[in-house]
Design a protein around this motif. Structure first.
Motif, PDB file in Angstrom:
ATOM      1  N   ASP A 109     108.351 -53.899 -10.959  1.00 14.71           N
ATOM      2  CA  ASP A 109     107.205 -53.914 -11.554  1.00 14.71           C
ATOM      3  C   ASP A 109     106.994 -53.583 -12.784  1.00 14.71           C
ATOM      4  O   ASP A 109     106.039 -54.149 -13.660  1.00 14.71           O
ATOM      5  N   MET A 110     107.772 -52.432 -13.399  1.00 12.67           N
ATOM      6  CA  MET A 110     107.540 -51.825 -14.723  1.00 12.67           C
ATOM      7  C   MET A 110     108.715 -52.623 -15.923  1.00 12.67           C
ATOM      8  O   MET A 110     108.621 -52.120 -16.726  1.00 12.67           O
ATOM      9  N   PHE A 111     109.364 -53.548 -15.202  1.00 13.47           N
ATOM     10  CA  PHE A 111     110.455 -54.245 -16.085  1.00 13.47           C
ATOM     11  C   PHE A 111     111.554 -53.014 -16.713  1.00 13.47           C
ATOM     12  O   PHE A 111     111.722 -53.367 -17.822  1.00 13.47           O
ATOM     13  N   VAL A 112     111.965 -52.213 -15.816  1.00 15.55           N
ATOM     14  CA  VAL A 112     112.964 -51.314 -16.312  1.00 15.55           C
ATOM     15  C   VAL A 112     113.833 -51.125 -15.420  1.00 15.55           C
ATOM     16  O   VAL A 112     113.905 -51.566 -14.187  1.00 15.55           O
ATOM     17  N   SER A 113     115.183 -50.614 -15.731  1.00 12.02           N
ATOM     18  CA  SER A 113     116.204 -50.248 -15.004  1.00 12.02           C
ATOM     19  C   SER A 113     116.001 -49.291 -13.942  1.00 12.02           C
ATOM     20  O   SER A 113     115.208 -48.162 -14.071  1.00 12.02           O
ATOM     21  N   ASP A 114     116.526 -49.194 -12.768  1.00  9.63           N
ATOM     22  CA  ASP A 114     116.407 -48.006 -11.839  1.00  9.63           C
ATOM     23  C   ASP A 114     117.037 -46.819 -12.443  1.00  9.63           C
ATOM     24  O   ASP A 114     116.440 -45.795 -12.111  1.00  9.63           O
ATOM     25  N   SER A 115     117.844 -46.820 -13.183  1.00  8.30           N
ATOM     26  CA  SER A 115     118.692 -45.646 -13.966  1.00  8.30           C
ATOM     27  C   SER A 115     117.741 -44.907 -14.810  1.00  8.30           C
ATOM     28  O   SER A 115     117.391 -43.868 -15.160  1.00  8.30           O
ATOM     29  N   THR A 116     116.722 -45.968 -15.741  1.00  5.06           N
ATOM     30  CA  THR A 116     115.529 -45.510 -16.647  1.00  5.06           C
ATOM     31  C   THR A 116     114.507 -44.940 -15.575  1.00  5.06           C
ATOM     32  O   THR A 116     114.155 -43.998 -16.109  1.00  5.06           O
ATOM     33  N   LEU A 117     114.314 -45.444 -14.630  1.00  3.94           N
ATOM     34  CA  LEU A 117     113.299 -44.966 -13.801  1.00  3.94           C
ATOM     35  C   LEU A 117     113.922 -43.552 -13.172  1.00  3.94           C
ATOM     36  O   LEU A 117     112.796 -42.427 -13.014  1.00  3.94           O
ATOM     37  N   LYS A 118     115.006 -43.332 -12.832  1.00  4.63           N
ATOM     38  CA  LYS A 118     115.562 -41.952 -12.304  1.00  4.63           C
ATOM     39  C   LYS A 118     115.549 -40.926 -13.430  1.00  4.63           C
ATOM     40  O   LYS A 118     115.101 -39.844 -13.330  1.00  4.63           O
ATOM     41  N   MET A 119     115.754 -41.464 -14.548  1.00  4.47           N
ATOM     42  CA  MET A 119     115.580 -40.586 -15.922  1.00  4.47           C
ATOM     43  C   MET A 119     114.190 -40.021 -15.865  1.00  4.47           C
ATOM     44  O   MET A 119     113.730 -38.787 -16.255  1.00  4.47           O
ATOM     45  N   ASP A 120     113.355 -40.892 -15.875  1.00  6.59           N
ATOM     46  CA  ASP A 120     111.850 -40.541 -15.828  1.00  6.59           C
ATOM     47  C   ASP A 120     111.596 -39.685 -14.927  1.00  6.59           C
ATOM     48  O   ASP A 120     110.675 -38.710 -15.231  1.00  6.59           O
ATOM     49  N   ILE A 121     112.010 -39.786 -13.492  1.00  6.73           N
ATOM     50  CA  ILE A 121     111.502 -38.959 -12.622  1.00  6.73           C
ATOM     51  C   ILE A 121     112.134 -37.482 -13.081  1.00  6.73           C
ATOM     52  O   ILE A 121     111.234 -36.425 -12.792  1.00  6.73           O
ATOM     53  N   LYS A 122     113.041 -37.369 -13.470  1.00  5.33           N
ATOM     54  CA  LYS A 122     113.647 -36.166 -13.796  1.00  5.33           C
ATOM     55  C   LYS A 122     112.955 -35.555 -14.981  1.00  5.33           C
ATOM     56  O   LYS A 122     112.364 -34.496 -14.905  1.00  5.33           O
ATOM     57  N   LYS A 123     112.455 -36.150 -15.917  1.00  2.09           N
ATOM     58  CA  LYS A 123     111.509 -35.841 -16.970  1.00  2.09           C
ATOM     59  C   LYS A 123     110.198 -35.579 -16.315  1.00  2.09           C
ATOM     60  O   LYS A 123     109.351 -34.277 -16.784  1.00  2.09           O
ATOM     61  N   MET A 124     109.581 -36.162 -15.502  1.00  2.00           N
ATOM     62  CA  MET A 124     108.389 -35.713 -14.807  1.00  2.00           C
ATOM     63  C   MET A 124     108.109 -34.445 -14.278  1.00  2.00           C
ATOM     64  O   MET A 124     107.324 -33.784 -14.090  1.00  2.00           O
ATOM     65  N   ASN A 125     109.376 -34.147 -13.414  1.00  4.16           N
ATOM     66  CA  ASN A 125     109.492 -32.675 -12.991  1.00  4.16           C
ATOM     67  C   ASN A 125     109.337 -31.619 -14.211  1.00  4.16           C
ATOM     68  O   ASN A 125     108.834 -30.643 -13.562  1.00  4.16           O
ATOM     69  N   LYS A 126     109.807 -31.947 -15.134  1.00  2.00           N
ATOM     70  CA  LYS A 126     109.721 -30.833 -16.330  1.00  2.00           C
ATOM     71  C   LYS A 126     108.371 -30.836 -16.540  1.00  2.00           C
ATOM     72  O   LYS A 126     107.634 -29.761 -16.869  1.00  2.00           O
ATOM     73  N   ARG A 127     107.740 -31.974 -17.113  1.00  2.71           N
ATOM     74  CA  ARG A 127     106.274 -32.229 -17.648  1.00  2.71           C
ATOM     75  C   ARG A 127     105.456 -31.657 -16.620  1.00  2.71           C
ATOM     76  O   ARG A 127     104.491 -30.970 -17.082  1.00  2.71           O
ATOM     77  N   PHE A 128     105.550 -31.593 -15.481  1.00  9.15           N
ATOM     78  CA  PHE A 128     104.484 -31.346 -14.435  1.00  9.15           C
ATOM     79  C   PHE A 128     104.850 -30.117 -13.599  1.00  9.15           C
ATOM     80  O   PHE A 128     104.368 -29.935 -12.452  1.00  9.15           O
ATOM     81  N   LYS A 129     105.626 -29.442 -14.360  1.00 12.49           N
ATOM     82  CA  LYS A 129     106.274 -28.000 -13.576  1.00 12.49           C
ATOM     83  C   LYS A 129     105.397 -27.133 -13.122  1.00 12.49           C
ATOM     84  O   LYS A 129     105.162 -26.534 -12.142  1.00 12.49           O
ATOM     85  N   SER A 130     104.086 -27.210 -14.045  1.00 13.87           N
ATOM     86  CA  SER A 130     103.184 -26.125 -13.847  1.00 13.87           C
ATOM     87  C   SER A 130     102.100 -26.355 -12.612  1.00 13.87           C
ATOM     88  O   SER A 130     101.405 -25.318 -12.305  1.00 13.87           O
ATOM     89  N   PHE A 131     102.231 -27.640 -12.216  1.00 15.73           N
ATOM     90  CA  PHE A 131     101.432 -27.913 -10.952  1.00 15.73           C
ATOM     91  C   PHE A 131     102.129 -27.535  -9.829  1.00 15.73           C
ATOM     92  O   PHE A 131     101.488 -28.031  -8.560  1.00 15.73           O
ATOM     93  N   ASN A 132     103.410 -27.209  -9.873  1.00 19.08           N
ATOM     94  CA  ASN A 132     104.043 -26.669  -8.613  1.00 19.08           C
ATOM     95  C   ASN A 132     104.209 -27.810  -7.526  1.00 19.08           C
ATOM     96  O   ASN A 132     103.741 -27.564  -6.433  1.00 19.08           O
ATOM     97  N   ILE A 133     104.477 -29.180  -8.063  1.00 17.81           N
ATOM     98  CA  ILE A 133     104.774 -30.066  -7.303  1.00 17.81           C
ATOM     99  C   ILE A 133     106.158 -30.603  -7.555  1.00 17.81           C
ATOM    100  O   ILE A 133     106.837 -30.274  -8.560  1.00 17.81           O
ATOM    101  N   GLN A 134     106.677 -31.409  -6.685  1.00 14.33           N
ATOM    102  CA  GLN A 134     108.071 -32.154  -7.000  1.00 14.33           C
ATOM    103  C   GLN A 134     108.036 -33.453  -6.820  1.00 14.33           C
ATOM    104  O   GLN A 134     107.711 -34.064  -5.703  1.00 14.33           O
ATOM    105  N   PHE A 135     108.850 -34.152  -7.770  1.00 12.85           N
ATOM    106  CA  PHE A 135     109.225 -35.610  -7.453  1.00 12.85           C
ATOM    107  C   PHE A 135     110.507 -35.689  -7.239  1.00 12.85           C
ATOM    108  O   PHE A 135     111.508 -35.410  -7.955  1.00 12.85           O
TER     109      PHE A 135
END
Length: 636
Positions: A109-135
């Motif tokens: 849907d976003m026209f990116v590779s699955d490896s790019t998306l996996k890296m995005d998920i890793k970064k999202m966990n850092k970015r939204f760490k203060s919400f105490n949620i996990q991707f």
């Protein structure tokens, strides 16, 4: 947004020289079944503004101009950056009402590779760490886990970021409401307000403007509502101002504004000018009835429970209750009005539209009515307007006016406060005695009598007739309150910004470049910043030193960190920084989504560390725990 295979199909047909292609040829090219090809074509034609792919007995032909237009529109919708993709993923969790998304479908849907998306998920966990949620990623599924309360806070955060200051921009209104001369309404409002000595800020002006546009369109289309109850409003100045606005609108648009609509405009006037004091809710009940006021408050409660979005403000309740009354009358009479902003709201404000859809379902169930998307979009306008108002007021000092009701002195003082201090204050209430203060949350009490309220707040005691000395007193209290609020930002969000792994005590003889190297390299290793972060920090430093007194606050010229955070370096002996020697370095990394927080962060640090005594206390800290306790002690 189209699926990857749908876009691939259109591109294949654009690039193929053959004018007509069979379903088998298309299936072979896309490596899918003929049935899938027919499904894609049907979906593509549904998403376009015309028939994109035309079928005949020989196969399929592409309507090239429409296809190119659709692809151009699609390119604008596809998330282009990591920040855009992360927001899109969270919105999908929200809109699909699920905690699980297919990794490969999402990548397509976003026209990116699955490896790019996996890296995005890793970064999202850092970015939204203060919400105490996990991707997490499990068996090619992306999962969102955490306490429901925290997940809702995350959705609420994304919603507030989605509604920016251009949500109801004047140009947007003019572009969408082409049947109404928007430019002619503004001078009518401004002239009446100035002539009658009332103040209205730009945001409130836009809110009032959009409601007037809707009323005018409704009248022009012959969709007026008959009067049920006409309350009497005895404030002569307010009545005069509203009457002048109505008369000029009638003349400008060659319409007749009924008594019912005039009373609607009066209530909108009261909420837009912040004159929500004394009897506003009683007046509203007379105008719309107890049932609609109750239903509006019930919806506010349900939205807060479901989405963690607080709309409990008279600035929202009054205009929305007025809108709800007319909406129900339209539904009862099977008359509907077109909303020219529908497509813009659906495409650009997905979460907002979803909340409005939730409201429409509650109303449909309660009143047994059917509501179209145009009505849903009008609800979204009300919700978005209130969120924008809240964002605009977040940085302001919340004020309560305490003034016994006598000869309408409280109304005059209320208006004078707005005229003189509106850029700095948000008046949340006007009360007659201290008992009304007990359950209120505010920063500054402006009172005409000497009081000792039970709530902790700044107090400015003024005369019933505001003097120049009173204005100086209020301004001083506002500035004192603002400084205290800035300090509290750090205390409230300390663990969102500071971490033990970002804290350093320097016992060596470092210079500026060595300190920057150490701090930026650490941020890179923790994957909190991009590779160009160090160079962007140095670019900012070369433009002008970030040191003042004995502190330096270096930061990047770009707000593109993966996570907002502050690195700390403390040196008792001092670090040579340009032409100064500093004892404390606070390196700020800002994520684009937190750009509104940057000013508050910077000012909070500047207020605390501009005082020599505070620097002396902080520079003695030899551990993160001591730094935290010392900083919180200073703030308290």
């Amino acid at each position: 947004m189209m699926q990857f295979k749908q876009v691939e199909l259109i591109n294949y047909m654009l690039n193929n020289k053959a004018k007509v292609l069979t379903s088998q040829q298309l299936a072979d090219a896309l490596h899918v079944s003929i049935r899938s090809v027919k499904t894609y074509i049907s979906q593509i034609n549904d998403s376009g503004k015309g028939k994109v792919i035309i079928s005949n007995k020989n196969g399929y032909m592409l309507n090239i101009p429409i296809a190119k237009s659709l692809l151009e529109q699609e390119n604008k919708l596809v998330p282009q950056t990591y920040e855009d993709r992360s927001n899109y993923i969270i919105k999908l969790f929200f809109l699909n009402h699920t905690n699980c998304l297919d990794l490969f479908d999402l990548a397509d849907d976003m026209f990116v590779s699955d490896s790019t998306l996996k890296m995005d998920i890793k970064k999202m966990n850092k970015r939204f760490k203060s919400f105490n949620i996990q991707f997490t990623i499990e068996k090619n599924n992306i999962k969102l886990t955490g306490p429901e309360k925290n997940i809702r806070k995350l959705f609420s955060y994304i919603l507030y970021e989605e509604v920016d200051n251009h949500y109801m921009d004047l140009q947007v209104l003019k572009k969408n409401f082409v049947n109404v001369d928007v430019d002619s309404i503004l001078p009518i409002i401004r002239k009446a307000f100035i002539k009658n000595n009332f103040y209205i800020n730009d945001l409130a002006l836009r809110n009032l403007l959009i409601h007037l546009i809707i009323i005018i369109e409704r009248i022009i289309e012959g969709k007026t509502v008959s009067n049920v109850v006409l309350p009497s409003f005895d404030n002569e100045a307010e009545n005069l101002c509203v009457s002048e606005i109505c008369e000029n609108l009638e003349q400008q648009f060659n319409i007749r504004i009924s008594s019912e609509e005039k009373n609607e405009i009066y209530m909108l006037f009261k909420s837009s000018t912040n004159l929500v004091i004394n009897n506003s809710m009683q007046d509203l009940t007379l105008l719309v009835g107890e049932e609609i006021v109750h239903q509006t408050k019930e919806l506010v409660y349900l939205i807060k429970r479901q989405y963690s979005v607080d709309l409990d403000s008279e600035n929202f309740i009054i205009p929305f209750a007025l809108h709800l009354k007319n909406l129900l009358l339209r539904a009862k009479n099977s008359t509907y009005i077109k909303n020219p902003m529908l497509e813009m709201i659906k495409s650009q404000h997905l979460i907002l539209f979803d909340i409005a859809l939730f409201v429409s379902l509650q109303l449909s169930k309660r009143y047994q009515i059917i509501m179209g998307e145009d009505e849903v979009a009008f609800i979204a306008l009300h919700i978005g307007g209130e969120i924008e108002r809240q964002k605009n007021n977040n940085s302001k000092v919340s004020v309560v006016l305490l003034c016994p009701s006598y000869m309408k002195i409280e109304s005059r003082l209320y208006n004078e406060l707005l005229l003189n201090f509106n850029n700095d204050i948000n008046i949340v209430a006007s009360v007659k005695d201290t008992l009304q203060l007990e359950d209120m949350n505010f920063d500054l009490l402006v009172s005409t009598i000497k009081v000792k309220p039970k709530v902790h707040c700044e107090i400015a005691v003024i005369s019933p007739f505001m003097t120049q000395g009173d204005k100086f007193e209020i301004q001083a209290k506002i500035e004192s309150t603002q400084n205290n609020k800035k300090k509290k930002v750090l205390k409230k969000y300390f663990h969102d910004y500071f971490e033990e792994d970002l804290f350093f005590v320097c016992n060596k003889s470092y210079d500026m470049l060595q300190a920057i190297d150490l701090l930026t390299d650490n941020l890179l290793n923790m994957e909190y910043v991009r590779n160009d972060y160090k160079e962007n920090v140095l670019t900012r430093e070369r433009a002008a030193s970030t040191a003042f007194g004995k502190i330096a606050i270096p930061h990047s010229v770009e707000m593109n960190a993966y996570k907002t955070c502050i690195s700390v370096m403390i040196s008792r002996s001092g670090i040579k920084w340009d032409k100064q020697r500093v004892n404390v370095i606070l390196m700020i990394a800002i994520n684009k989504q937190d750009n509104n927080a940057f000013r508050d962060l910077y000012e909070s640090l500047a207020v605390i560390f501009s005082e020599e005594n505070n620097i002396e206390l902080i520079k003695e800290c030899d551990s993160f725990e001591l730094f935290e306790s010392t900083l919180k002690s200073i703030i308290s």
